[in-house]
Design a protein around this motif. Structure first.
Motif, PDB file in Angstrom:
ATOM      1  N   GLU A  56       0.775  -1.291  -0.050  1.00  0.00           N
ATOM      2  CA  GLU A  56      -0.037  -0.105  -0.051  1.00  0.00           C
ATOM      3  C   GLU A  56       1.022   1.094   0.031  1.00  0.00           C
ATOM      4  O   GLU A  56       0.539   2.436  -0.794  1.00  0.00           O
ATOM      5  N   HIS A  57       1.714   1.263   0.746  1.00  0.00           N
ATOM      6  CA  HIS A  57       2.803   2.282   0.613  1.00  0.00           C
ATOM      7  C   HIS A  57       3.563   2.569  -0.498  1.00  0.00           C
ATOM      8  O   HIS A  57       3.824   3.604  -1.070  1.00  0.00           O
ATOM      9  N   TRP A  90       7.068 -18.384   2.224  1.00  0.00           N
ATOM     10  CA  TRP A  90       5.395 -18.410   2.002  1.00  0.00           C
ATOM     11  C   TRP A  90       5.131 -17.778   0.779  1.00  0.00           C
ATOM     12  O   TRP A  90       5.857 -17.192   0.166  1.00  0.00           O
ATOM     13  N   ASP A  91       4.002 -18.320   0.495  1.00  0.00           N
ATOM     14  CA  ASP A  91       3.337 -17.669  -0.800  1.00  0.00           C
ATOM     15  C   ASP A  91       2.978 -16.220  -0.751  1.00  0.00           C
ATOM     16  O   ASP A  91       1.751 -16.121  -0.062  1.00  0.00           O
ATOM     17  N   PHE A  92       3.891 -15.333  -1.006  1.00  0.00           N
ATOM     18  CA  PHE A  92       3.402 -13.753  -0.941  1.00  0.00           C
ATOM     19  C   PHE A  92       2.814 -13.116  -2.392  1.00  0.00           C
ATOM     20  O   PHE A  92       2.592 -11.799  -2.426  1.00  0.00           O
ATOM     21  N   VAL A  93       2.457 -14.114  -3.150  1.00  0.00           N
ATOM     22  CA  VAL A  93       2.076 -13.649  -4.589  1.00  0.00           C
ATOM     23  C   VAL A  93       0.212 -13.685  -4.408  1.00  0.00           C
ATOM     24  O   VAL A  93      -0.441 -12.958  -4.563  1.00  0.00           O
ATOM     25  N   THR A  94      -0.052 -14.933  -4.087  1.00  0.00           N
ATOM     26  CA  THR A  94      -1.407 -15.228  -4.328  1.00  0.00           C
ATOM     27  C   THR A  94      -2.486 -14.270  -3.475  1.00  0.00           C
ATOM     28  O   THR A  94      -3.397 -13.987  -4.126  1.00  0.00           O
ATOM     29  N   PRO A  95      -2.195 -14.241  -2.312  1.00  0.00           N
ATOM     30  CA  PRO A  95      -2.849 -13.454  -1.624  1.00  0.00           C
ATOM     31  C   PRO A  95      -3.071 -11.954  -2.010  1.00  0.00           C
ATOM     32  O   PRO A  95      -3.787 -11.042  -1.444  1.00  0.00           O
ATOM     33  N   PHE A  96      -1.974 -11.370  -2.741  1.00  0.00           N
ATOM     34  CA  PHE A  96      -1.904 -10.140  -2.967  1.00  0.00           C
ATOM     35  C   PHE A  96      -1.808  -9.915  -4.496  1.00  0.00           C
ATOM     36  O   PHE A  96      -1.325  -8.797  -5.122  1.00  0.00           O
ATOM     37  N   LYS A  97      -2.613 -10.638  -5.390  1.00  0.00           N
ATOM     38  CA  LYS A  97      -2.351 -10.565  -6.888  1.00  0.00           C
ATOM     39  C   LYS A  97      -2.973  -9.298  -7.062  1.00  0.00           C
ATOM     40  O   LYS A  97      -2.444  -8.677  -8.204  1.00  0.00           O
ATOM     41  N   ALA A  98      -4.131  -8.747  -6.736  1.00  0.00           N
ATOM     42  CA  ALA A  98      -4.675  -7.301  -7.080  1.00  0.00           C
ATOM     43  C   ALA A  98      -3.697  -6.525  -6.655  1.00  0.00           C
ATOM     44  O   ALA A  98      -3.704  -5.461  -7.396  1.00  0.00           O
ATOM     45  N   GLU A  99      -2.988  -6.592  -5.547  1.00  0.00           N
ATOM     46  CA  GLU A  99      -1.967  -5.321  -5.186  1.00  0.00           C
ATOM     47  C   GLU A  99      -0.763  -5.447  -6.160  1.00  0.00           C
ATOM     48  O   GLU A  99      -0.281  -4.161  -6.714  1.00  0.00           O
ATOM     49  N   TRP A 100      -0.190  -6.439  -6.430  1.00  0.00           N
ATOM     50  CA  TRP A 100       0.763  -6.513  -7.469  1.00  0.00           C
ATOM     51  C   TRP A 100       0.431  -6.230  -8.774  1.00  0.00           C
ATOM     52  O   TRP A 100       1.181  -5.366  -9.347  1.00  0.00           O
ATOM     53  N   ALA A 101      -0.779  -6.517  -9.034  1.00  0.00           N
ATOM     54  CA  ALA A 101      -1.232  -5.997 -10.402  1.00  0.00           C
ATOM     55  C   ALA A 101      -1.363  -4.572 -10.526  1.00  0.00           C
ATOM     56  O   ALA A 101      -1.158  -3.948 -11.525  1.00  0.00           O
ATOM     57  N   GLU A 102      -1.830  -4.142  -9.435  1.00  0.00           N
ATOM     58  CA  GLU A 102      -2.237  -2.625  -9.426  1.00  0.00           C
ATOM     59  C   GLU A 102      -0.894  -1.706  -9.350  1.00  0.00           C
ATOM     60  O   GLU A 102      -0.565  -0.696 -10.155  1.00  0.00           O
ATOM     61  N   VAL A 107       3.229   1.323 -12.897  1.00  0.00           N
ATOM     62  CA  VAL A 107       4.381   1.266 -13.687  1.00  0.00           C
ATOM     63  C   VAL A 107       4.313   1.357 -15.234  1.00  0.00           C
ATOM     64  O   VAL A 107       5.158   2.172 -15.930  1.00  0.00           O
ATOM     65  N   THR A 108       3.514   0.617 -15.701  1.00  0.00           N
ATOM     66  CA  THR A 108       3.289   0.432 -17.088  1.00  0.00           C
ATOM     67  C   THR A 108       2.741   1.556 -17.755  1.00  0.00           C
ATOM     68  O   THR A 108       3.166   2.166 -18.714  1.00  0.00           O
TER      69      THR A 108
END
Length: 325
Positions: A56-57, A90-102, A107-108
């Motif tokens: 978020e930051h 631990w799986d740090f991608v799946t629970p935050f898919k929306a955040e990573w994508a945002e 960036v893009t």
């Protein structure tokens, strides 16, 4: 600028924290000691809580960058707590898919050039296999974050060669052997940077040329650890040439010494007089490139240096963090 003159364009960026934003650190941590005191449920909840805050930051920082037309940004390597700890992993991608994508969307959409710079323990020169294996795991961790954001194609993961272990020639041979263990898609976006004590500009450049890797020139490190060869236009051109196949403009790190007695330490801001000889050398090539500011005052130091450079005769400011010369 008059027609007929060649123009060099330079973009500027900074590292991790946007100073002035309240409570926006992207590097909040969770130690393994603290993690170990928690129950199983609390452990995962705490990992999620810290990661969510950091993402978020980071989003807030990217919005700051967009508002200030900053197209160069180095993400914090501490976005995910304990991501590579052997007892946590631990799986740090799946629970935050929306955040990573945002983050990737921002960036893009706004043309921000992303990068990571793993810590000094991520090296490929050690005679110990566990050190090399840990370096590969750390590089995979950084790659996974870029992959989760969908920005691998225009990203860079930058590292140093490592230590000398008493024999530079033998260690460099071992570096070439060890780096071969890095997955190809990760090695393709990895760059090497000259350091302030061990591997100088020439040695780093030769390693990059042999491996087909990109080189990030650190000008401050260069002056702290001089090559036998002067950093003139021809040597700088060779460094810039290592970026040719990537489709990305070369990247340079800029900072200035805290003091004569603490020459290797970074000052709060960048002294224009200190970096001016490099800028004049680069001007002889008229090659576009990006500058990552590594001063303690981060984005504030970046803004000040852009203003200072803009005062040079022949330099035209074309944005909040971009000039033409």
């Amino acid at each position: 600028m008059s027609k007929g003159f060649e123009v060099m364009r330079i973009r500027f960026g900074y590292v991790a924290n946007a100073l002035g934003l309240w409570d926006a650190s992207p590097s909040k941590s969770l130690t393994f000691a603290r993690y170990s005191t928690l129950s199983e449920d609390e452990r995962l909840n705490k990992l999620h809580e810290v990661t969510k805050d950091n993402l978020e930051h980071t989003k807030r920082i990217l919005h700051y960058n967009i508002a200030h037309e900053i197209q160069l940004y180095r993400f914090s390597s501490s976005l995910v707590p304990l991501a590579t700890h052997p007892e946590v992993a631990w799986d740090f991608v799946t629970p935050f898919k929306a955040e990573w994508a945002e983050l990737g969307r921002l960036v893009t959409e706004f043309g921000i050039r992303p990068s990571f710079h793993p810590n000094q323990f991520t090296l490929f020169t050690s005679p110990r296999h566990d050190v090399t294996n840990n370096a590969i795991k750390d590089m995979e961790f950084h790659f996974r974050m870029l992959e989760a954001m969908g920005v691998v194609d225009h990203a860079v993961i930058n590292i140093h060669i490592g230590g000398a272990y008493g024999d530079k020639n033998e260690t460099l041979l071992r570096f070439h052997q060890n780096i071969a263990g890095l997955p190809k898609q990760i090695k393709q976006i990895t760059s090497l940077e000259n350091d302030d004590k061990t591997y100088n500009v020439k040695e780093t450049l030769v390693a990059c040329e042999q491996e087909g890797m990109r080189m990030v020139l650190d000008y401050h490190h260069h002056l702290a650890n001089l090559s036998e060869e002067e950093l003139d236009a021809s040597l700088l051109e060779r460094i810039f040439m290592t970026w040719q196949r990537s489709g990305l403009v070369p990247k340079v790190h800029i900072s200035s010494p805290k003091s004569e007695s603490a020459f290797r330490s970074h000052a709060d801001f960048v002294d224009l007089e200190f970096v001016l000889p490099f800028l004049k050398t680069a001007k002889a090539l008229n090659q576009d490139f990006d500058i990552m500011i590594e001063a303690k005052q981060k984005n504030l130091a970046m803004h000040k240096l852009v203003e200072d450079i803009s005062s040079i005769r022949g330099v035209k400011r074309i944005g909040s963090s971009e000039v033409e010369w």
